[in-house]
Scaffold this motif. Sequence first.
Motif, short mmCIF file in Angstrom:
data_model
loop_
_atom_site.label_atom_id
_atom_site.label_comp_id
_atom_site.label_asym_id
_atom_site.label_seq_id
_atom_site.Cartn_x
_atom_site.Cartn_y
_atom_site.Cartn_z
N ALA A 392 0.84 -1.20 0.00
CA ALA A 392 0.00 0.00 0.00
C ALA A 392 0.88 1.24 0.00
CB ALA A 392 -0.93 0.00 1.21
N THR A 393 0.36 2.28 -0.61
CA THR A 393 1.05 3.58 -0.65
C THR A 393 0.39 4.52 0.34
OG1 THR A 393 1.66 3.30 -2.97
CG2 THR A 393 1.72 5.53 -2.09
N VAL A 394 1.19 5.07 1.23
CA VAL A 394 0.69 6.00 2.25
C VAL A 394 1.17 7.41 1.90
CG1 VAL A 394 0.69 6.61 4.69
CG2 VAL A 394 0.65 4.20 3.99
N THR A 395 0.27 8.37 1.91
CA THR A 395 0.59 9.76 1.59
C THR A 395 0.05 10.67 2.68
OG1 THR A 395 0.51 9.34 -0.79
CG2 THR A 395 0.35 11.63 -0.08
N MET A 396 0.90 11.57 3.15
CA MET A 396 0.47 12.58 4.12
C MET A 396 0.67 13.94 3.47
SD MET A 396 1.18 12.78 8.17
CE MET A 396 0.06 13.70 9.24
N ARG A 397 -0.43 14.63 3.20
CA ARG A 397 -0.40 15.96 2.57
C ARG A 397 -0.49 17.03 3.65
NH1 ARG A 397 -4.92 16.79 -0.04
NH2 ARG A 397 -5.98 14.91 0.67
N LEU A 398 0.33 18.06 3.51
CA LEU A 398 0.35 19.14 4.49
C LEU A 398 -0.74 20.15 4.17
CD1 LEU A 398 4.19 19.80 4.80
CD2 LEU A 398 2.78 18.04 5.88
N GLN A 399 -1.35 20.68 5.24
CA GLN A 399 -2.41 21.67 5.09
C GLN A 399 -2.26 22.73 6.16
OE1 GLN A 399 -5.91 19.08 5.39
NE2 GLN A 399 -6.23 19.27 3.20
N THR A 400 -2.85 23.89 5.89
CA THR A 400 -2.90 24.94 6.89
C THR A 400 -4.01 24.61 7.89
OG1 THR A 400 -4.55 26.33 5.78
CG2 THR A 400 -2.27 26.57 5.06
N ARG A 401 -4.10 25.41 8.94
CA ARG A 401 -5.13 25.17 9.95
C ARG A 401 -6.53 25.38 9.39
NH1 ARG A 401 -6.24 30.45 12.48
NH2 ARG A 401 -4.93 32.01 11.46
N ASP A 402 -6.64 26.08 8.24
CA ASP A 402 -7.93 26.27 7.59
C ASP A 402 -8.16 25.24 6.50
OD1 ASP A 402 -8.59 28.53 9.11
OD2 ASP A 402 -7.38 29.82 7.83
N ASN A 403 -7.32 24.20 6.50
CA ASN A 403 -7.42 23.10 5.53
C ASN A 403 -7.15 23.54 4.10
OD1 ASN A 403 -9.83 22.12 7.75
ND2 ASN A 403 -8.31 20.61 7.12
N TYR A 404 -6.33 24.57 3.94
CA TYR A 404 -5.86 24.93 2.61
C TYR A 404 -4.54 24.20 2.36
CZ TYR A 404 -9.26 28.74 2.95
OH TYR A 404 -10.40 29.47 3.09
N ALA A 405 -4.23 23.97 1.11
CA ALA A 405 -2.98 23.29 0.78
C ALA A 405 -1.81 24.23 1.04
CB ALA A 405 -3.00 22.87 -0.69
N VAL A 406 -0.68 23.64 1.43
CA VAL A 406 0.55 24.41 1.66
C VAL A 406 1.32 24.47 0.35
CG1 VAL A 406 2.71 24.50 2.95
CG2 VAL A 406 0.62 23.69 4.06
N LYS A 407 1.71 25.70 -0.06
CA LYS A 407 2.35 25.87 -1.37
C LYS A 407 3.85 26.13 -1.29
CE LYS A 407 -0.56 29.19 -2.34
NZ LYS A 407 -1.25 30.29 -3.05
N ASP A 408 4.31 26.78 -0.23
CA ASP A 408 5.71 27.20 -0.16
C ASP A 408 6.51 26.23 0.72
OD1 ASP A 408 8.14 28.48 0.00
OD2 ASP A 408 7.28 30.48 0.31
N PRO A 409 7.51 25.53 0.16
CA PRO A 409 8.31 24.59 0.97
C PRO A 409 9.01 25.26 2.14
CG PRO A 409 8.69 24.21 -1.37
CD PRO A 409 7.90 25.48 -1.26
N ARG A 410 9.27 26.57 2.07
CA ARG A 410 9.94 27.25 3.17
C ARG A 410 9.07 27.25 4.43
NH1 ARG A 410 11.35 32.82 0.29
NH2 ARG A 410 9.17 32.46 -0.32
N ASP A 411 7.76 27.15 4.25
CA ASP A 411 6.86 27.18 5.40
C ASP A 411 7.03 25.95 6.28
OD1 ASP A 411 5.78 29.61 4.78
OD2 ASP A 411 4.09 28.79 3.67
N TYR A 412 7.48 24.84 5.71
CA TYR A 412 7.63 23.63 6.52
C TYR A 412 9.07 23.13 6.51
CZ TYR A 412 6.95 21.30 1.96
OH TYR A 412 7.04 20.90 0.66
N ALA A 413 10.01 24.03 6.30
CA ALA A 413 11.42 23.65 6.34
C ALA A 413 11.76 23.08 7.72
CB ALA A 413 12.30 24.86 6.05
N GLY A 414 12.53 22.02 7.75
CA GLY A 414 12.90 21.37 9.01
C GLY A 414 11.84 20.45 9.56
N LEU A 415 10.82 20.15 8.76
CA LEU A 415 9.73 19.29 9.22
C LEU A 415 10.20 17.84 9.42
CD1 LEU A 415 6.61 19.02 9.70
CD2 LEU A 415 6.47 18.35 7.30
#
Length: 766
Positions: A392-415
Amino acid sequence: MRTKGARARRTWARRGAAAVLATAAVLASPAAYAGPGRAPAEVKPAFTSVNYAVAVDESASLSDADMAAEKAAAKRIALGDVSASSRVTVFGFAAAEAEGQSAVDPVCPRTTLDAAGRRTIGDCVGKLRKRTEKEGTGTDFPSAIRQGVHELTTGTDPSVPRVLFLLTDGVMDVSGSAKYGDESHRKEEGERQLTAALESAAANDVQIWPLGFGSAPDKAQLDRIAAGGYQKGCVDLPSARPTADVVTSGAKDLGPKLEKVFAAAHCLRYQPGPEGRRPPATLEIAISPLATVGSIVVDKGDAEVDITYVDPSGKPVPTTGKARGSAFELAGAEDTVEALRITDPLPGVWKVKAEAPEGHRSLPVGVSVLWQGELRGAITMDPPSPQAGQKATVTMRLQTRDNYAVKDPRDYAGLKVTSSLTGDGFAPVPLTLTDDGKGPDPDAGDASFTGTVRIPGSAAGALEVTGTLTASGLSADTRSEPGRVAPAELPVTAALTLGDADVHPGARITGDLAVNNTDGRPHTLRLSMADVRAGHLVVSPAEIVVEPGDSGTRKVTVEVAPADVFGNRLGDDGLRLGGTVTVVDTGTEGGDLTLVQEPLSVRVTPEPGLWEKYWWGFLTAAALLAAAVVAAVLLLGQRRRRRDPAGLVLRLVSETGEVVAEHRAGHGHKQWYEFAVVEPHRNPRIERRSNGPYAVQRSPEGGAVLRKRGGGRTRLTEHGQVELTDNLSLALAGPGPHAQGGPRPTTASAAPDGGTQGGGSYDAYL
């Protein structure tokens, strides 16, 4: 005697200490006022507070400019904290080298960074000073660290993080301090006491973040100090572990460097702004959609500089109160450093407008942002109900607290992403999820972390895949997705084809759901939309009944919410919505069985205006209009040329048919060449006269048209004549030779006084 270089390094150290203090005060403000005339509301701090102390290395070698830079930097830190309950203590230190001297100079007592504390922090930081030679100018690290540990542990809650910022030139010097024993053993004793002080800091959970200054700080000693204190940071990430840093580029980089260090220690995200500019100027700084609270810190350089803050929607925001879903509070407006604390800031590019009166525009204005936020994840497994032994393939997509998609990789640098699979009949299986574009991960840096896992052969019954997101400055988030081990053969299978879309509010996205029922009874499939804010994306139909033996496709529609649902979040760049369409078979034995979990990415942009919609029509109409104008101009020009009288040869003909005068017409006024007949009885001739009684112009049909004052217009053909006076008529002649048998006519020429005289052509008038 201490060298000049050593003094200079200590100058930088003290300067840095003041800088740490200032930034902490901005972010630590309380909740903003509910509105004009209302008392501030009692609000629980948005994020965990921090108790911190700032130890500033003082030295007689500090210049006035260096000390001013230290104070400005300290204010930046003090005005940058996001917690209203954080507390700060500031003290200077050097060394006690004579009777009556002290190694530590208390400057700011423990101050809670609420609204009142932020207003007073500037005056407190202003007490920092440079020592004179008579006050002891060594560098006593053990005393500074012991003082910091005392300030951070006495009467404080041990559950609140304790952080000591140590600003120094990085070189311990206790050679002049008698309390370290005989002069020949002071260095060794100093090292011993430093080790003991670091052990005390570690035992009391005090982190130490050293910052060195000058041209040659002892980086090895600073590293030792950072490693000797408490090592567990605000999160379990390397970025939150105490480290030493140095500033070698001068005072102008002191504030930004300290803000970066402070952000790491306090688990804040730090966003530097553009290079500073002198007012009047407009500086732009981005605030992440992940931010829930933050401070825009402005180093004005001059207290007379006036700052206006404009949100991404283009509207100025208040400095106190609420507007458009955000709360604001300004601190330091009357000082050289100010900061606007924002709760629930509008994400996007903010503008900071700096204005200043004449005489206060020589220093550049700098801007930066310190913020904390929330990061959420949406986890899926494909297939959602795998069989034992299946991959099985597992995918975890990042979202903002308002459930919008995250577009800028700098926002989650060091995750840091951790994941595991649990279920009945097997031990937990760890998963590795990456966003590097390798293996099962399709695209690098798209805010989707992907990995694969093989379902153990012993698995039976329930399954659950879990993912946890951890990042400095972002609250941790754990998501799980339940599933069930599928039987060897599924009675109903389904596959959804629904591609990503770029649409406007209110649009509909259509796809096909292929279904196949091999069971002997009907099955009801339930469709739903997950991992998206309620109402933003709605899938229909909600249910589909698949009859026995049915194999075919069904239309599936996803409707996007209207524009008013998104409010001011729908900027020119639009919003990225990430959802998951889920199809569940409600008719299987043992309970619901998930058949489809299809991720969907939808970019929503504002409805275009008339120009965006019909630009091609406007351009076509403009082109046609331009062509029509050109054609009209050409036609008018052609008409004008066809009526231009220039070149017509006018003849005066007597009653007997004799040509008595000849005159060549020039360009006329509005295509009319005006003239008069002079001396008609003695020496008749034609002269050009403005507003003359006669005028001619060419006729498009050939020949000319004669206009008489008060007499209308008469057609004059190439071989005809028109009577002018009782004994003279007007005729036309080509530019060729004169008529045979007639006398050579006279022509008119220009006279010196502007009149005419016989003997010249009309060309002389041109």
